[in-house]
Every structure is written in C-alpha cells, then in structure tokens.
Motif scaffolding. Structure first.
Motif, PDB file in Angstrom:
ATOM      1  N   MET A 119       0.886  -1.148  -0.121  1.00  0.00           N
ATOM      2  CA  MET A 119      -0.115  -0.014  -0.154  1.00  0.00           C
ATOM      3  C   MET A 119       0.932   1.107   0.086  1.00  0.00           C
ATOM      4  O   MET A 119       0.525   2.200  -0.670  1.00  0.00           O
ATOM      5  N   ILE A 120       1.922   1.194   0.847  1.00  0.00           N
ATOM      6  CA  ILE A 120       2.828   2.391   0.880  1.00  0.00           C
ATOM      7  C   ILE A 120       3.509   2.683  -0.677  1.00  0.00           C
ATOM      8  O   ILE A 120       3.670   3.758  -1.193  1.00  0.00           O
ATOM      9  N   GLU A 121       4.183   1.477  -0.893  1.00  0.00           N
ATOM     10  CA  GLU A 121       4.620   1.547  -2.306  1.00  0.00           C
ATOM     11  C   GLU A 121       3.564   2.022  -3.507  1.00  0.00           C
ATOM     12  O   GLU A 121       4.141   2.663  -4.492  1.00  0.00           O
ATOM     13  N   ARG A 122       2.507   1.679  -3.434  1.00  0.00           N
ATOM     14  CA  ARG A 122       1.367   2.319  -4.524  1.00  0.00           C
ATOM     15  C   ARG A 122       0.737   3.667  -3.890  1.00  0.00           C
ATOM     16  O   ARG A 122      -0.156   4.118  -4.614  1.00  0.00           O
ATOM     17  N   ASP A 123       1.298   4.371  -3.123  1.00  0.00           N
ATOM     18  CA  ASP A 123       0.854   5.436  -2.551  1.00  0.00           C
ATOM     19  C   ASP A 123      -0.748   5.360  -2.178  1.00  0.00           C
ATOM     20  O   ASP A 123      -1.549   6.268  -2.444  1.00  0.00           O
ATOM     21  N   ALA A 124      -1.124   4.394  -1.352  1.00  0.00           N
ATOM     22  CA  ALA A 124      -2.701   4.266  -0.931  1.00  0.00           C
ATOM     23  C   ALA A 124      -2.715   5.350  -0.001  1.00  0.00           C
ATOM     24  O   ALA A 124      -2.203   5.934   0.593  1.00  0.00           O
ATOM     25  N   TYR A 125      -4.109   5.417  -0.041  1.00  0.00           N
ATOM     26  CA  TYR A 125      -4.928   6.673   0.768  1.00  0.00           C
ATOM     27  C   TYR A 125      -4.554   6.387   2.332  1.00  0.00           C
ATOM     28  O   TYR A 125      -4.598   5.369   2.712  1.00  0.00           O
ATOM     29  N   CYS A 126      -4.213   7.439   3.035  1.00  0.00           N
ATOM     30  CA  CYS A 126      -3.835   7.329   4.376  1.00  0.00           C
ATOM     31  C   CYS A 126      -4.897   6.466   5.157  1.00  0.00           C
ATOM     32  O   CYS A 126      -4.498   5.532   5.922  1.00  0.00           O
ATOM     33  N   TYR A 127      -6.234   6.752   5.043  1.00  0.00           N
ATOM     34  CA  TYR A 127      -7.058   6.130   5.777  1.00  0.00           C
ATOM     35  C   TYR A 127      -7.200   4.869   5.456  1.00  0.00           C
ATOM     36  O   TYR A 127      -7.364   3.871   6.330  1.00  0.00           O
ATOM     37  N   ASP A 128      -6.922   4.349   4.345  1.00  0.00           N
ATOM     38  CA  ASP A 128      -6.799   2.876   4.014  1.00  0.00           C
ATOM     39  C   ASP A 128      -5.672   2.103   4.630  1.00  0.00           C
ATOM     40  O   ASP A 128      -5.980   1.254   4.978  1.00  0.00           O
ATOM     41  N   ILE A 129      -4.491   2.721   4.824  1.00  0.00           N
ATOM     42  CA  ILE A 129      -3.327   2.358   5.288  1.00  0.00           C
ATOM     43  C   ILE A 129      -3.585   2.024   6.753  1.00  0.00           C
ATOM     44  O   ILE A 129      -3.300   1.263   7.395  1.00  0.00           O
ATOM     45  N   LEU A 130      -4.023   3.124   7.472  1.00  0.00           N
ATOM     46  CA  LEU A 130      -4.481   2.828   8.609  1.00  0.00           C
ATOM     47  C   LEU A 130      -5.424   2.031   9.359  1.00  0.00           C
ATOM     48  O   LEU A 130      -5.334   1.380  10.181  1.00  0.00           O
ATOM     49  N   THR A 131      -6.369   1.924   8.280  1.00  0.00           N
ATOM     50  CA  THR A 131      -7.470   0.768   8.442  1.00  0.00           C
ATOM     51  C   THR A 131      -6.526  -0.701   8.448  1.00  0.00           C
ATOM     52  O   THR A 131      -7.010  -1.556   9.433  1.00  0.00           O
ATOM     53  N   GLN A 132      -5.550  -0.983   7.390  1.00  0.00           N
ATOM     54  CA  GLN A 132      -5.185  -2.000   7.533  1.00  0.00           C
ATOM     55  C   GLN A 132      -4.027  -2.247   8.656  1.00  0.00           C
ATOM     56  O   GLN A 132      -3.812  -3.375   9.211  1.00  0.00           O
ATOM     57  N   SER A 133      -3.430  -1.107   8.929  1.00  0.00           N
ATOM     58  CA  SER A 133      -2.633  -1.241  10.115  1.00  0.00           C
ATOM     59  C   SER A 133      -3.426  -1.661  11.540  1.00  0.00           C
ATOM     60  O   SER A 133      -2.922  -2.416  12.348  1.00  0.00           O
ATOM     61  N   ALA A 134      -4.501  -1.206  11.560  1.00  0.00           N
ATOM     62  CA  ALA A 134      -5.312  -1.467  12.700  1.00  0.00           C
ATOM     63  C   ALA A 134      -5.661  -2.945  12.828  1.00  0.00           C
ATOM     64  O   ALA A 134      -5.983  -3.657  13.843  1.00  0.00           O
ATOM     65  N   ALA A 135      -5.866  -3.526  11.486  1.00  0.00           N
ATOM     66  CA  ALA A 135      -6.206  -4.974  11.463  1.00  0.00           C
ATOM     67  C   ALA A 135      -5.055  -5.786  11.939  1.00  0.00           C
ATOM     68  O   ALA A 135      -5.040  -6.722  12.639  1.00  0.00           O
ATOM     69  N   VAL A 136      -3.883  -5.145  11.298  1.00  0.00           N
ATOM     70  CA  VAL A 136      -2.500  -5.894  11.913  1.00  0.00           C
ATOM     71  C   VAL A 136      -2.303  -6.045  13.473  1.00  0.00           C
ATOM     72  O   VAL A 136      -2.164  -7.012  14.048  1.00  0.00           O
ATOM     73  N   ASN A 137      -2.619  -4.621  14.000  1.00  0.00           N
ATOM     74  CA  ASN A 137      -2.632  -4.638  15.430  1.00  0.00           C
ATOM     75  C   ASN A 137      -3.768  -5.556  16.121  1.00  0.00           C
ATOM     76  O   ASN A 137      -3.263  -6.234  17.128  1.00  0.00           O
ATOM     77  N   ALA A 138      -4.877  -5.891  15.613  1.00  0.00           N
ATOM     78  CA  ALA A 138      -5.742  -6.413  16.419  1.00  0.00           C
ATOM     79  C   ALA A 138      -5.306  -8.124  16.096  1.00  0.00           C
ATOM     80  O   ALA A 138      -5.583  -8.826  17.230  1.00  0.00           O
ATOM     81  N   ALA A 139      -4.641  -8.484  15.018  1.00  0.00           N
ATOM     82  CA  ALA A 139      -4.275  -9.751  14.723  1.00  0.00           C
ATOM     83  C   ALA A 139      -3.254 -10.022  15.849  1.00  0.00           C
ATOM     84  O   ALA A 139      -3.185 -11.172  16.462  1.00  0.00           O
ATOM     85  N   MET A 140      -2.291  -9.018  15.866  1.00  0.00           N
ATOM     86  CA  MET A 140      -1.146  -9.392  16.835  1.00  0.00           C
ATOM     87  C   MET A 140      -1.693  -9.345  18.378  1.00  0.00           C
ATOM     88  O   MET A 140      -1.275 -10.080  19.193  1.00  0.00           O
ATOM     89  N   ASN A 141      -2.521  -8.464  18.745  1.00  0.00           N
ATOM     90  CA  ASN A 141      -3.417  -8.690  20.137  1.00  0.00           C
ATOM     91  C   ASN A 141      -3.794  -9.799  20.255  1.00  0.00           C
ATOM     92  O   ASN A 141      -3.668 -10.453  21.516  1.00  0.00           O
TER      93      ASN A 141
END
Length: 104
Positions: free
Chosen positions: A43-65
């Motif tokens: 997503m970073i490489e393709r300059d995805a929208y910040c909101y979409d990146i943060l949504t995916q990041s929240a999913a990663v955090n939830a999975a790690m938790n």
C-alpha cells in the motif's frame, strides 16, 4: 495443562513445549499477520490513501493482540500457575514485566 506444555528450565534458558497442532496453528496465524504487513508495504509503495493504510494497520494490530492474548493465556494457565504452586514467586515479576510491555 500438562507439564510438557509448560516452560521448563534447561539451565538458564526456558522453553515451552507445544504440540505439533498448537505450533501449526500459531505459525499459520503469524503467516497471516506477515501477509497483512506485506499488504501494508504494498500500500505504501502504491501511494494508497492514508485512511486505507491506517485501517489495514489497525487490522494488523488486532491480529497481533489476538496472538498475544492466546500465548499469554497459555502462559498464565500453565507455566505461571505451575511455578507459583512450586513456590517460584519470581514468575510473578516476570508476568508483571511482560504485561507492562504488552500494554505499551
């Protein structure tokens, strides 16, 4: 919980014996998380929208938790309980330390 599934001292190094099934489930979970992180990189490489990146990041955090909760529960139910019953109260400080790290 069986003794073989708990932390066992081998000199100064502690280990935890897990069944093949438990290892498989934990490793599969970590591989899915790894895939999510790679998705973030893409997503970073393709300059995805910040909101979409943060949504995916929240999913990663939830999975790690969720992963941490599973490991922590097994640790408390097995290793910590066993050590306290054996009079090894130092395991309480170890537990407090790891809880502080997980809650940062």
């Amino acid at each position: 919980m069986d003794e073989h599934q708990c932390c066992c001292c081998g000199g100064t190094e502690k280990t935890t014996q897990r069944s093949d099934e438990e290892k498989r489930k934990l490793l599969n979970r970590l591989k899915r998380i790894e895939g999510q992180v790679r998705g973030l990189q893409a997503m970073i490489e393709r300059d995805a929208y910040c909101y979409d990146i943060l949504t995916q990041s929240a999913a990663v955090n939830a999975a790690m938790n969720a992963f941490n909760k599973e490991i922590l529960a097994r640790h408390i139910e097995g290793c910590v309980a066993r050590d306290i019953r054996a009079g090894k109260d130092e395991v309480i400080e170890e537990l407090v330390t790891i809880l502080q790290k997980l809650m940062k």
